[in-house]
Design an enzyme around this catalytic site. Structure first.
Site, PDB file in Angstrom:
ATOM      1  N   ARG A 174       0.813  -1.226   0.000  1.00 35.35           N
ATOM      2  CA  ARG A 174       0.000   0.000   0.000  1.00 35.35           C
ATOM      3  C   ARG A 174       0.844   1.274   0.000  1.00 35.35           C
ATOM      4  O   ARG A 174       0.444   2.302   0.542  1.00 35.35           O
ATOM      5  CB  ARG A 174      -0.956   0.019   1.205  1.00 35.35           C
ATOM      6  N   SER A 225     -10.773   0.206   3.742  1.00 40.97           N
ATOM      7  CA  SER A 225     -10.021  -0.318   4.891  1.00 40.97           C
ATOM      8  C   SER A 225      -9.336   0.815   5.636  1.00 40.97           C
ATOM      9  O   SER A 225      -8.614   1.612   5.035  1.00 40.97           O
ATOM     10  CB  SER A 225      -8.975  -1.333   4.428  1.00 40.97           C
ATOM     11  N   GLU A 295      -4.264   2.798   6.941  1.00 40.78           N
ATOM     12  CA  GLU A 295      -4.158   2.718   5.485  1.00 40.78           C
ATOM     13  C   GLU A 295      -4.848   3.925   4.860  1.00 40.78           C
ATOM     14  O   GLU A 295      -4.405   4.451   3.848  1.00 40.78           O
ATOM     15  CB  GLU A 295      -4.801   1.431   4.979  1.00 40.78           C
TER      16      GLU A 295
END
Length: 301
Positions: A174, A225, A295
């Site tokens: 990510r 998320s 995130e």
């Protein structure tokens, strides 16, 4: 600021909006105003905007389609550039795909699957733009952007434009170099896909969509998320084992459906969400000794 607004309008960079509430531009439906919001209609408009931002020594921020984003209740200082309308070009040549940074990721994965191109099935349920996906190396279903990207065209802070290869993007979980060392705007991406069996690809995509629909609360405003998975654990599992499923502060609630999602039940503020994030971090640290890292990107004043 007024002079900057006037010059942006005169330069015809695109739509120029002053004190524009950002809640309408995020999937969380949360966010205070941008001092100036620019919706560029072409790459030249972005280049000119950055020239003027540099001239007036003004802060600038880029957003895509507003997923994976939590904007402060106080909004964002300076100029906010929203990618979209002017960067939605698409060129498909056999298994090579070149696409603008503002192109919707779900739309792209759906279109390419119908053409029998494999590799983007994982993105069938990821809201947001191609540029945002490249920027954060978006992924799902055990795959991510780094598996298919060959290069990306980046507009850097100093106004230069250059292609970065897959290696130069320095992808990790990510994350890309654009978040760590070389801030810039993804103008275009080139993906290398595989020619596959159309029916199988479409079937996989539908299964991914069904899984998301059954396990994630996309019927409520949310940012996706909230936390990265702290290997070898899954963030959602830890949150649920800690007994936090359904916990609510103000209008923000930890989803009953999936522990790693915070939903806006109506009228939630960014502070409500931040308070929940802080509670989750502390609870998981106390119960399991695991450090949680967000995130979702938190931006603004």
């Amino acid at each position: 600021m007024e002079q900057l607004v006037n010059e942006l309008i005169e330069a015809n960079v695109g739509r120029v909006l002053v004190d524009e509430p950002l809640a309408r531009y995020t999937t969380m439906k949360i966010g205070g105003p941008a001092d100036i919001l620019i919706v560029p209609k072409h790459v030249a408009g972005i280049e000119k905007t950055l020239q003027l931002v540099k001239k007036y020594k003004t802060k600038w921020t880029v957003i895509g389609r507003g997923s994976n984003l939590l904007v402060s209740d106080l909004g964002i200082e300076g100029v906010v550039i929203r990618l979209g309308e002017g960067l939605e070009h698409l060129e498909v040549e056999k298994h090579r795909v070149r696409v603008g940074g503002g192109y919707p990721l779900i739309k792209l994965s759906t279109l390419l699957s119908r053409q029998g191109l494999a590799g983007l099935e994982f993105a069938s349920g990821i809201p947001g733009s191609v540029g945002g996906a490249v920027y954060m190396n978006a992924g799902a279903h055990k795959s991510d952007i780094s598996n298919i990207l060959s290069k990306a065209l980046i507009l850097f802070e100093d106004g230069t434009i250059d292609w970065l290869t897959h290696g130069e993007m320095e992808f990790s979980y990510r994350t890309s170099v654009l978040q760590t060392k070389r801030p810039g705007i993804v103008l275009e991406a080139e993906f290398q896909l595989q020619i596959g069996e159309r029916e199988r690809i479409v079937s996989v995509m539908q299964k991914n969509k069904d899984y998301r629909r059954e396990t994630q609360p996309w019927n409520h405003p949310c940012a996706g998320s909230v936390f990265r998975n702290p290997t070898p654990y899954f963030a959602g599992d830890l949150i649920e084992k800690a007994g936090l499923r359904g916990y609510q502060i103000g209008g923000a609630q930890i989803s009953e459906m999936h522990g790693n999602f915070i939903i806006n039940t109506g009228g939630a503020s960014a502070q409500d969400v931040l308070s929940l994030i802080a509670l989750i971090k502390q609870t998981i640290k106390d119960k399991f000794g695991v450090a949680m890292h967000t995130e979702v990107e938190i931006i603004g004043r």
